[in-house]
Write an enzyme that holds these catalytic residues in place. Sequence first.
Site, PDB file in Angstrom:
ATOM      1  N   LYS A 120      -8.511  16.149  -8.672  1.00  0.00           N
ATOM      2  CA  LYS A 120      -9.007  16.303  -7.362  1.00  0.00           C
ATOM      3  C   LYS A 120      -8.362  15.352  -6.121  1.00  0.00           C
ATOM      4  CE  LYS A 120     -13.042  14.630  -5.927  1.00  0.00           C
ATOM      5  NZ  LYS A 120     -14.590  14.241  -5.636  1.00  0.00           N
ATOM      6  N   ASP A 138     -14.571  19.574  -4.800  1.00  0.00           N
ATOM      7  CA  ASP A 138     -15.806  18.405  -4.931  1.00  0.00           C
ATOM      8  C   ASP A 138     -17.108  19.240  -5.146  1.00  0.00           C
ATOM      9  OD1 ASP A 138     -16.193  19.515  -2.388  1.00  0.00           O
ATOM     10  OD2 ASP A 138     -16.214  17.577  -1.399  1.00  0.00           O
TER      11      ASP A 138
END
Length: 216
Positions: A120, A138
């Site tokens: 991420k 997320d």
Amino acid sequence: MTRAQIFEFYRRLAEADPAPETELAWTNPYTLLVAVALSAQATDAGVNKATRALFERVDSPAAMLALGEEGLKAHIKTIGLFNTKAKNVIAAARILVEQHGGVVPRDRAALEALPGVGRKTANVVLNIAFGEETIAVDTHIFRVANRTGLAPGKDVRAVEDRLVRVTPAPFRAHAHHWLILHGRYVCKARRPECWRCPVADLCRFKPKTPAPPAAG
């Protein structure tokens, strides 16, 4: 959603916010990398408050090493998990200096090899600092993708892969920002604000949340 509905979904988000940006404060790829690493399980506002003075003093891996782990902790002690994060940031700075000439690499594998940097974080840095068409999933994006029917998936990687596949080319560069901001401010976890959502008619979520009663 159909391809036409997905295009319209993004078109409306783009119309409302043509040039979305991250809410994290940063000045160069290195400070962005640090800010994103610090933002895990923390709010952007909290990270910005902690890094305001830090980034006035530190804007490179070499400067971070000069500050040292204890010096870094003094700046970020208000952020959750700051001890572990400080250790990772210092270790990553050392690798950047020793293996990359003090420059943040534009390479996913090299980024993910840094302590405290996962997929991420790498996606965020590649997208914001280098303009790559990556989508960092997320909790907000995971929720929006599943709740709306835009790109349902059982885990973050499944959602990321599907978003990459279905997001039309004109919207890929900013998709990450539109979705995260939509999840943060409109499609909220506990009570999505459907009554003011620009894509409510395209969304699969039912029942839609009604507007709150007028005051007075």
